[in-house]
Design an enzyme around this catalytic site. Sequence first.
Site, PDB file in Angstrom:
ATOM      1  N   ARG A 124     -18.095  57.745 -29.214  1.00 53.62           N
ATOM      2  CA  ARG A 124     -18.665  57.560 -30.379  1.00 53.62           C
ATOM      3  C   ARG A 124     -20.178  57.162 -30.482  1.00 53.62           C
ATOM      4  NH1 ARG A 124     -13.515  55.295 -31.826  1.00 53.62           N
ATOM      5  NH2 ARG A 124     -12.247  56.767 -32.728  1.00 53.62           N
ATOM      6  N   LYS A 146     -33.014  64.817 -34.003  1.00 51.61           N
ATOM      7  CA  LYS A 146     -31.978  65.866 -34.335  1.00 51.61           C
ATOM      8  C   LYS A 146     -31.562  66.322 -33.096  1.00 51.61           C
ATOM      9  CE  LYS A 146     -34.137  67.795 -38.486  1.00 51.61           C
ATOM     10  NZ  LYS A 146     -34.868  68.738 -39.382  1.00 51.61           N
ATOM     11  N   GLU A 188     -45.447  74.804 -32.314  1.00 50.11           N
ATOM     12  CA  GLU A 188     -45.144  73.650 -32.997  1.00 50.11           C
ATOM     13  C   GLU A 188     -46.411  72.617 -33.190  1.00 50.11           C
ATOM     14  OE1 GLU A 188     -42.380  73.437 -34.578  1.00 50.11           O
ATOM     15  OE2 GLU A 188     -40.535  74.174 -33.457  1.00 50.11           O
ATOM     16  N   LYS A 230     -45.186  63.267 -36.399  1.00 49.00           N
ATOM     17  CA  LYS A 230     -43.833  63.465 -36.611  1.00 49.00           C
ATOM     18  C   LYS A 230     -43.180  62.131 -36.572  1.00 49.00           C
ATOM     19  CE  LYS A 230     -39.526  65.559 -35.207  1.00 49.00           C
ATOM     20  NZ  LYS A 230     -39.098  66.513 -34.569  1.00 49.00           N
ATOM     21  N   GLU A 240     -33.634  63.637 -43.305  1.00 52.02           N
ATOM     22  CA  GLU A 240     -34.203  64.735 -44.097  1.00 52.02           C
ATOM     23  C   GLU A 240     -33.444  64.837 -45.521  1.00 52.02           C
ATOM     24  OE1 GLU A 240     -34.892  68.395 -41.566  1.00 52.02           O
ATOM     25  OE2 GLU A 240     -34.736  69.580 -43.315  1.00 52.02           O
ATOM     26  N   ARG A 244     -39.076  65.064 -44.596  1.00 51.00           N
ATOM     27  CA  ARG A 244     -38.675  65.442 -43.536  1.00 51.00           C
ATOM     28  C   ARG A 244     -38.636  67.040 -43.444  1.00 51.00           C
ATOM     29  NH1 ARG A 244     -35.656  63.339 -37.849  1.00 51.00           N
ATOM     30  NH2 ARG A 244     -35.960  64.937 -36.610  1.00 51.00           N
ATOM     31  N   ASN A 248     -40.127  71.539 -40.946  1.00 57.89           N
ATOM     32  CA  ASN A 248     -39.642  73.116 -40.733  1.00 57.89           C
ATOM     33  C   ASN A 248     -40.563  74.344 -41.269  1.00 57.89           C
ATOM     34  OD1 ASN A 248     -37.238  72.845 -39.331  1.00 57.89           O
ATOM     35  ND2 ASN A 248     -36.434  71.650 -41.110  1.00 57.89           N
ATOM     36  N   HIS A 251     -39.692  77.842 -40.149  1.00 61.68           N
ATOM     37  CA  HIS A 251     -38.545  77.760 -39.254  1.00 61.68           C
ATOM     38  C   HIS A 251     -37.616  78.661 -40.083  1.00 61.68           C
ATOM     39  CE1 HIS A 251     -40.501  74.703 -37.103  1.00 61.68           C
ATOM     40  NE2 HIS A 251     -39.463  74.536 -36.223  1.00 61.68           N
ATOM     41  N   HIS A 255     -35.811  80.959 -37.575  1.00 63.84           N
ATOM     42  CA  HIS A 255     -34.515  80.899 -37.341  1.00 63.84           C
ATOM     43  C   HIS A 255     -33.794  82.301 -37.563  1.00 63.84           C
ATOM     44  CE1 HIS A 255     -34.048  75.951 -37.546  1.00 63.84           C
ATOM     45  NE2 HIS A 255     -34.696  76.667 -36.472  1.00 63.84           N
ATOM     46  N   HIS A 268     -37.979  80.198 -29.462  1.00 63.22           N
ATOM     47  CA  HIS A 268     -37.957  79.508 -30.285  1.00 63.22           C
ATOM     48  C   HIS A 268     -39.443  79.366 -31.037  1.00 63.22           C
ATOM     49  CE1 HIS A 268     -36.834  76.593 -33.598  1.00 63.22           C
ATOM     50  NE2 HIS A 268     -37.748  75.631 -33.061  1.00 63.22           N
TER      51      HIS A 268
HETATM   52  P1  NAD Z   1     -36.129  75.573 -23.462  1.00 63.21           P
HETATM   53  O1  NAD Z   1     -35.263  74.181 -23.613  1.00 63.21           O
HETATM   54  O2  NAD Z   1     -35.256  76.891 -23.437  1.00 63.21           O
HETATM   55  O3  NAD Z   1     -37.141  75.759 -22.608  1.00 63.21           O
HETATM   56  C1  NAD Z   1     -38.115  76.732 -22.292  1.00 63.21           C
HETATM   57  C2  NAD Z   1     -37.707  77.401 -20.822  1.00 63.21           C
HETATM   58  O4  NAD Z   1     -38.756  76.544 -19.986  1.00 63.21           O
HETATM   59  C3  NAD Z   1     -36.483  77.322 -20.189  1.00 63.21           C
HETATM   60  O5  NAD Z   1     -36.303  78.345 -19.423  1.00 63.21           O
HETATM   61  C4  NAD Z   1     -36.416  75.871 -19.328  1.00 63.21           C
HETATM   62  O6  NAD Z   1     -35.599  76.107 -18.390  1.00 63.21           O
HETATM   63  C5  NAD Z   1     -38.061  75.773 -18.984  1.00 63.21           C
HETATM   64  N1  NAD Z   1     -38.600  74.801 -18.327  1.00 63.21           N
HETATM   65  C6  NAD Z   1     -38.587  73.576 -18.928  1.00 63.21           C
HETATM   66  N2  NAD Z   1     -39.428  72.765 -18.629  1.00 63.21           N
HETATM   67  C7  NAD Z   1     -40.044  73.326 -17.505  1.00 63.21           C
HETATM   68  C8  NAD Z   1     -41.071  73.062 -16.626  1.00 63.21           C
HETATM   69  N3  NAD Z   1     -41.561  72.048 -16.589  1.00 63.21           N
HETATM   70  N4  NAD Z   1     -41.290  73.927 -15.591  1.00 63.21           N
HETATM   71  C9  NAD Z   1     -40.890  75.276 -15.615  1.00 63.21           C
HETATM   72  N5  NAD Z   1     -39.954  75.517 -16.464  1.00 63.21           N
HETATM   73  C10 NAD Z   1     -39.564  74.747 -17.382  1.00 63.21           C
HETATM   74  O7  NAD Z   1     -36.874  75.724 -24.918  1.00 63.21           O
HETATM   75  P2  NAD Z   1     -37.894  74.767 -25.683  1.00 63.21           P
HETATM   76  O8  NAD Z   1     -39.204  75.765 -26.195  1.00 63.21           O
HETATM   77  O9  NAD Z   1     -38.469  73.621 -24.830  1.00 63.21           O
HETATM   78  O10 NAD Z   1     -37.046  74.277 -26.748  1.00 63.21           O
HETATM   79  C11 NAD Z   1     -36.531  75.232 -27.791  1.00 63.21           C
HETATM   80  C12 NAD Z   1     -35.147  74.509 -28.375  1.00 63.21           C
HETATM   81  O11 NAD Z   1     -35.770  73.271 -29.307  1.00 63.21           O
HETATM   82  C13 NAD Z   1     -34.686  75.349 -29.533  1.00 63.21           C
HETATM   83  O12 NAD Z   1     -33.211  75.440 -29.189  1.00 63.21           O
HETATM   84  C14 NAD Z   1     -35.083  74.496 -30.772  1.00 63.21           C
HETATM   85  O13 NAD Z   1     -33.846  74.896 -31.772  1.00 63.21           O
HETATM   86  C15 NAD Z   1     -35.052  73.234 -30.180  1.00 63.21           C
HETATM   87  N6  NAD Z   1     -35.805  72.545 -31.242  1.00 63.21           N
HETATM   88  C16 NAD Z   1     -35.316  71.303 -31.495  1.00 63.21           C
HETATM   89  C17 NAD Z   1     -36.189  70.406 -32.359  1.00 63.21           C
HETATM   90  C18 NAD Z   1     -35.479  69.048 -32.741  1.00 63.21           C
HETATM   91  O14 NAD Z   1     -36.023  68.333 -33.488  1.00 63.21           O
HETATM   92  N7  NAD Z   1     -34.468  68.548 -32.248  1.00 63.21           N
HETATM   93  C19 NAD Z   1     -37.563  70.679 -32.729  1.00 63.21           C
HETATM   94  C20 NAD Z   1     -37.877  71.874 -32.350  1.00 63.21           C
HETATM   95  C21 NAD Z   1     -37.144  72.611 -31.575  1.00 63.21           C
HETATM   96  N1  GLY Z   2     -38.435  69.854 -35.943  1.00 64.78           N
HETATM   97  C1  GLY Z   2     -37.853  69.471 -37.303  1.00 64.78           C
HETATM   98  C2  GLY Z   2     -37.569  68.165 -37.523  1.00 64.78           C
HETATM   99  O1  GLY Z   2     -37.663  67.436 -36.466  1.00 64.78           O
HETATM  100  O2  GLY Z   2     -37.247  67.717 -38.462  1.00 64.78           O
END
Ligand code: NAD
Ligand code: GLY
Length: 364
Positions: A124, A146, A188, A230, A240, A244, A248, A251, A255, A268
């Site tokens: 939890r 998130k 972003e 942010k 949200e 918030r 998006n 997005h 998405h 993404h």
């Molecule tokens: P990712 O986590 O897939 O990383 C991108 C690639 O880069 C991967 O292959 C990873 O292994 C590689 N990588 C990471 N760091 C590295 C480094 N320093 N050197 C070499 N390679 C490296 O993708 P991302 O773009 O970081 O994140 C996308 C994800 O984030 C999506 O799932 C999206 O939905 C999510 N997201 C979440 C929020 C949130 O608020 N929680 C906001 C935006 C996006």
């Molecule tokens: N990336 C959108 C949020 O954090 O709300």
Amino acid sequence: MAFSDTVRIPLPDDRSYEIHIGPGLLDDAASWAGLPKAAAAVIVTNDTVAPLYAERLRARLCAVYARVDVVTLPDGEQHKDWTSLNRICDHLLAQALDRKTVLFALGGGVIGDMTGFAAAIYMRGVPFVQVPTTLLAQVDSSVGGKTAINHPLGKNMIGAFYQPVRVIADLDTLDTLPDRELRAGLAEVIKYGPIADAGFLCWIEDNLEALLARDKVVLGYAIRRSCEIKADVVGQDEREQGLRAILNFGHTIGHAIEAGLGYGAWLHGEAVGCGMVLAADLSHRLGLMPAAFVERVRVLVQRAGLPVMPPKLGAERYLQLMRVDKKTESGALRFVLIEALGRAGLHAVPDAVVAETLAAHGAA
Ligand code: NAD
Ligand code: GLY
């Protein structure tokens, strides 16, 4: 000269936390001081990032925790699923790790979102720290709490709001990031301009080449300003209830592109970049913004090396995919639209107008 900085996320109930931003933070003892005390820490990472940074992080944490484990998951958006989440939980349970155990998410947004979700549900809730290593994670996903996994029917549909206790964004980890991933992160960064800060949009336009060339001072400023915006939004609307949603921008269509093509086909950030162009177009069609704004967004997204034309999935398929969006209410599609430079809001958009935008961009 690069700089180090700290941005604070203001939250009630002692849940405020700091984002440390700067070069060399993996080796900076001060950034790691004062973390929650526990017998054990678990680094969650993937098989791309582990060989680059896991040992350094493990060595750093061994100075604080008696036991430091590493869970290495397969890399990829297609692995942001129940199987990977279970692997984290399996490890925690198999090793009988207690409820004070601290999880460290070492990687991009995929690792950050999954580790955060595991932290939210293990016993939890256990504390977790974000150690983002992609630009996208440093400017967005590691901040704000998130957490989620994907479902075949919709992106990030299974998850929780659960805040980290700290974010440590070491700019030097971006040195190894592939160019395509850097560009995806820029989507972003660009997002924050139209939704919240017209001056920042101009700054991005002026500094795009330096960002693409990975100038550390310029990247550091982009990350700090993104995190400040942010932090301000999340501080006002953590869960949200309204405001918030502006984070998006781009997005809803983004998405749909990701889910429609299969997770991982487009990054993404690529899907969000293209989604922003179409959302700008919707803002214009609804009379909120002039045509010149659509062109401005399109040019900037293109200059960042991101796609501006969506895949041709067909209007019906797009509409079906977008109805699974979390912003949908009673079946009506709602989009984050730009109302003035630096100001955004959530707007219901008739299917026919969405279809016009999709057709105008070759997606229908
Ligand atoms: P990712 O986590 O897939 O990383 C991108 C690639 O880069 C991967 O292959 C990873 O292994 C590689 N990588 C990471 N760091 C590295 C480094 N320093 N050197 C070499 N390679 C490296 O993708 P991302 O773009 O970081 O994140 C996308 C994800 O984030 C999506 O799932 C999206 O939905 C999510 N997201 C979440 C929020 C949130 O608020 N929680 C906001 C935006 C996006
Ligand atoms: N990336 C959108 C949020 O954090 O709300």
